[in-house]
Structures are given as structure tokens and as C-alpha cells.
Write a protein that holds these residues in place. Structure first.
Motif, mmCIF file in Angstrom:
data_model
loop_
_atom_site.group_PDB
_atom_site.id
_atom_site.type_symbol
_atom_site.label_atom_id
_atom_site.label_comp_id
_atom_site.label_asym_id
_atom_site.label_seq_id
_atom_site.Cartn_x
_atom_site.Cartn_y
_atom_site.Cartn_z
ATOM 1 N N UNK A 31 0.806 -1.220 0.000
ATOM 2 C CA UNK A 31 0.000 0.000 0.000
ATOM 3 C C UNK A 31 0.836 1.265 0.000
ATOM 4 N N UNK A 32 2.152 1.107 -0.067
ATOM 5 C CA UNK A 32 3.024 2.273 -0.156
ATOM 6 C C UNK A 32 3.007 3.167 1.065
ATOM 7 N N UNK A 33 2.690 2.618 2.233
ATOM 8 C CA UNK A 33 2.625 3.414 3.452
ATOM 9 C C UNK A 33 4.001 3.505 4.110
ATOM 10 N N UNK A 34 4.225 4.630 4.776
ATOM 11 C CA UNK A 34 5.419 4.782 5.603
ATOM 12 C C UNK A 34 5.080 4.294 6.998
ATOM 13 N N UNK A 35 5.813 3.290 7.438
ATOM 14 C CA UNK A 35 5.491 2.611 8.696
ATOM 15 C C UNK A 35 6.696 2.608 9.620
ATOM 16 N N UNK A 36 6.457 2.907 10.887
ATOM 17 C CA UNK A 36 7.481 2.776 11.915
ATOM 18 C C UNK A 36 7.034 1.706 12.895
ATOM 19 N N UNK A 99 11.403 -0.969 1.805
ATOM 20 C CA UNK A 99 11.958 0.382 1.920
ATOM 21 C C UNK A 99 11.077 1.370 2.664
ATOM 22 N N UNK A 100 9.793 1.098 2.779
ATOM 23 C CA UNK A 100 8.911 2.037 3.459
ATOM 24 C C UNK A 100 8.782 1.814 4.947
ATOM 25 N N UNK A 101 9.576 0.904 5.477
ATOM 26 C CA UNK A 101 9.409 0.534 6.884
ATOM 27 C C UNK A 101 10.695 0.764 7.669
ATOM 28 N N UNK A 102 10.548 1.414 8.837
ATOM 29 C CA UNK A 102 11.649 1.645 9.765
ATOM 30 C C UNK A 102 11.344 0.984 11.106
ATOM 31 N N UNK A 103 12.337 0.947 11.971
ATOM 32 C CA UNK A 103 12.206 0.228 13.246
ATOM 33 C C UNK A 103 12.903 0.979 14.367
ATOM 34 N N UNK A 104 12.252 1.033 15.533
ATOM 35 C CA UNK A 104 12.942 1.381 16.772
ATOM 36 C C UNK A 104 13.132 0.066 17.515
ATOM 37 N N UNK A 105 14.360 -0.444 17.578
ATOM 38 C CA UNK A 105 14.588 -1.771 18.147
ATOM 39 C C UNK A 105 14.507 -1.791 19.664
ATOM 40 N N UNK A 106 14.330 -2.982 20.192
ATOM 41 C CA UNK A 106 14.216 -3.149 21.637
ATOM 42 C C UNK A 106 15.513 -3.677 22.226
ATOM 43 N N UNK A 107 15.452 -3.966 23.526
ATOM 44 C CA UNK A 107 16.648 -4.358 24.273
ATOM 45 C C UNK A 107 16.189 -5.005 25.577
ATOM 46 N N UNK A 153 2.904 7.222 8.135
ATOM 47 C CA UNK A 153 1.458 7.041 8.069
ATOM 48 C C UNK A 153 0.953 6.241 9.264
ATOM 49 N N UNK A 154 1.748 5.241 9.664
ATOM 50 C CA UNK A 154 1.358 4.383 10.784
ATOM 51 C C UNK A 154 2.569 4.116 11.677
ATOM 52 N N UNK A 155 2.314 4.100 12.979
ATOM 53 C CA UNK A 155 3.308 3.652 13.950
ATOM 54 C C UNK A 155 2.670 2.506 14.720
ATOM 55 N N UNK A 156 3.280 1.334 14.655
ATOM 56 C CA UNK A 156 2.766 0.134 15.314
ATOM 57 C C UNK A 156 3.713 -0.250 16.438
ATOM 58 N N UNK A 157 3.180 -0.373 17.652
ATOM 59 C CA UNK A 157 3.999 -0.641 18.829
ATOM 60 C C UNK A 157 3.722 -2.058 19.324
ATOM 61 N N UNK A 158 4.744 -2.872 19.353
ATOM 62 C CA UNK A 158 4.633 -4.238 19.857
ATOM 63 C C UNK A 158 4.899 -4.238 21.355
ATOM 64 N N UNK A 159 3.874 -4.556 22.152
ATOM 65 C CA UNK A 159 3.967 -4.464 23.611
ATOM 66 C C UNK A 159 4.276 -5.821 24.242
#
Length: 303
Positions: A31-36, A99-107, A153-159
């Protein structure tokens, strides 16, 4: 401005991380969305779906993780979340494939940080001061994500499967939370408990915000996605049909129409740190269409 969602369940092993990952990658790929993607689970599973442990180790040592944000807060130091955004982390043969997806990694350090956040509480004699601290401790992620929200466009948080302070930060910044659940008895009980607990947390946020002048209110229930639905031949087993109907009766339109079934294709894809859509393997192909449909339904619900 990004739409922000937390994906959560009290139980482990219910497809929470796999669902976060595949909705995010499908939105970006198809869908060509920018996702974090933001991984706030100290188990770091979402991070390892995006990159190998070796690549994560290098990124953590040279750049940082979500733990760096909370550590900076505890040390009363400024921090820009852009510094820990991993651009295009999903690779195949050394080249980005989403290419449209980025990540804030965990620890895993998040485990001790959550304890430190709780231990840093201070007793107050004034209600206003107590309310301000309540909001401040739950606005860390919200304040950080404001810096980059316009870029996605979307930020998805894995809890993680708990409601500790780091999880409350994720919920506080989200417009809605998505629950993944197995259609069994324990999941039904867990849904009721989770729904009630988040409702109470939201009420406390609203109350504290009214006193302190804050703006946090907490998320609504945005959806329930069934995972690992059991098939008998080509049909869903009667036990799972009954439980799915029961939960739909309780939660109505919040229940997604699409669901996943049990399949080894997910495990094979995770070993390669790739979404099932990009695996040319019979097992992956058999299950890939399930998350395509879930991703499309997610987008239809939250355009």
C-alpha cells in the motif's frame, strides 16, 4: 500525522509480534505506506523478525535502542528518538526489501528500566504534583514520537505481555490497541481482564490529566484478531467456531473478520528475518495470504 496503535495481549505465544510485523510490512509493501515499528518488548522478538541478532548487536552498540530513550529520561538528559530509528532494517542479501518501513529496536535492558521507572516515584503532599508525575512517567514515548509522527502514516507498537510503565507509555500514545487472541477459553478470560485493566488505566490518565493540565487519555479497543485458528481438514474445528462466535457476540464489530491458522511457514520466515510475503517457499505461500487479508482489513478499518 501518523496513526499510532499498540498490539498487546496478556499471554505470550498468541501471534502478537508476528501480527505487528506482517501488518506493518504489508502496509509498506503493498500500500506504499510509511510505517514505523516500535519494539517495547524486552524479549526483542519484533526486532529479530526485522534483523539478525548480529546486525541488531551492531546497531545497539553503535546507535542504541528504545532502552536508550528511557535511560535518558531517568538521567534527565535530552534525547531525540531519530537517533535510534533504524532505517529500512529488513534486508535480503544485504539489500533493503521493505523500503517504506523503519524500526525502533528493543533491548532486554528494558526489564531493569521498568523497575527503575517505578522506583523513581516520589511521594507528594500536593495532588497536583502527584498527578503531574503520573502523567510525566507515562508520556515519555508520546513526547519522543511527536518528533517523528509527521514522517509516517502508521506507527505500530509491539507491547510485552504486561501493563508495566513501559507498556503504559505505549498505550498512552496510541489511539487504539489491537489484541491478538487464540479462540480458546483462557483467551476469553484474558480479553476481559485486559479490557478492564486498560479501561482503569485510561480513567487514571484522564483524571491525572485533568488535574495536571496534561493531554493523555489512553486508547480505545481497536480490534481483536484471531490467530492460530485450528482446522479440521479444511474447516475450523467446532470448538474454535463456538469460541469465535462467543467473543464476537461480546465485542461485536471490534472482532476482525480475517484470521490466521496454524502453519509452519511463519517459523520458516522468522528464521530468515523476512515477512512471509517475500519467501519463495510452499509453506510460506500457504499462510501469506492470511496476513495480506488482515493487513487489508486493518487499512480498511483505519484508513
Amino acid at each position: 500525522m501518523a496513526r499510532i496503535f499498540s498490539i498487546i495481549n496478556y499471554k505470550g505465544g498468541v501471534g502478537k509480534t508476528t501480527t505487528t510485523y506482517h501488518i506493518g510490512t504489508w502496509l509498506a509493501l503493498n500500500h506504499g505506506k510509511k510505517v514505523l515499528l516500535v519494539d517495547v518488548d524486552p524479549q526483542t522478538n519484533l526486532t529479530f523478525l526485522c534483523a539478525t541478532p548480529e546486525r541488531w548487536q551492531d546497531f545497539r552498540d553503535n546507535t542504541g535502542t528504545i532502552a536508550s530513550l528511557y535511560r535518558a529520561h531517568l538521567d534527565d538528559k535530552p534525547f531525540n528518538i531519530r537517533d535510534i530509528v533504524w532505517s529500512k532494517p529488513i534486508e535480503k542479501a544485504g539489500k533493503p526489501v521493505v523500503p517504506g518501513l523503519d524500526l525502533v529496536p528493543s533491548d532486554v535492558e528494558l526489564l531493569s528500566i521498568d523497575l527503575d521507572l517505578q522506583a523513581s516515584s516520589t511521594g507528594f503532599t500536593r495532588l497536583e504534583d502527584a498527578a503531574t508525575q503520573h502523567i510525566t512517567k507515562r508520556a515519555i514515548l508520546s513526547n519522543a514520537l511527536q518528533e517523528v509522527a509527521d514522517e509516517y502514516d502508521y506507527i505500530l507498537i509491539d507491547c510485552p505481555p504486561n501493563l508495566y510503565l513501559v507498556t503504559q507509555n505505549a498505550l498512552a500514545v496510541s489511539e487504539a490497541y489491537i489484541v491478538t487472541a487464540l479462540p480458546d477459553h483462557l483467551s476469553t478470560i484474558g480479553l476481559e481482564i485486559l479490557y478492564d485493566r486498560i479501561k482503569k488505566l485510561n480513567n487514571l490518565l484522564t483524571y491525572a490529566s485533568a488535574i495536571s493540565g496534561g493531554e493523555l487519555k489512553g486508547p480505545d479497543l481497536g480490534g481483536i484478531i484471531f490467530v492460530r485458528v485450528r482446522l479440521g481438514g479444511t474447516k475450523i474445528t467446532k470448538a474454535h467456531v463456538r469460541k469465535m462466535a462467543e467473543i464476537k457476540g461480546d465485542y461485536g464489530p471490534n472482532v476482525f473478520e480475517e484470521y490466521t491458522t496454524e502453519g509452519i511457514g511463519y517459523g520458516e520466515a522468522s528464521e530468515r528475518a523476512l515477512p512471509v510475503f517475500l519467501i519463495d517457499d510452499a509453506n510460506a505461500k500457504r499462510v501469506a495470504d492470511q496476513y495480506r487479508k488482515i493487513g487489508d482489513e486493518f487499512l480498511a478499518r483505519f484508513p
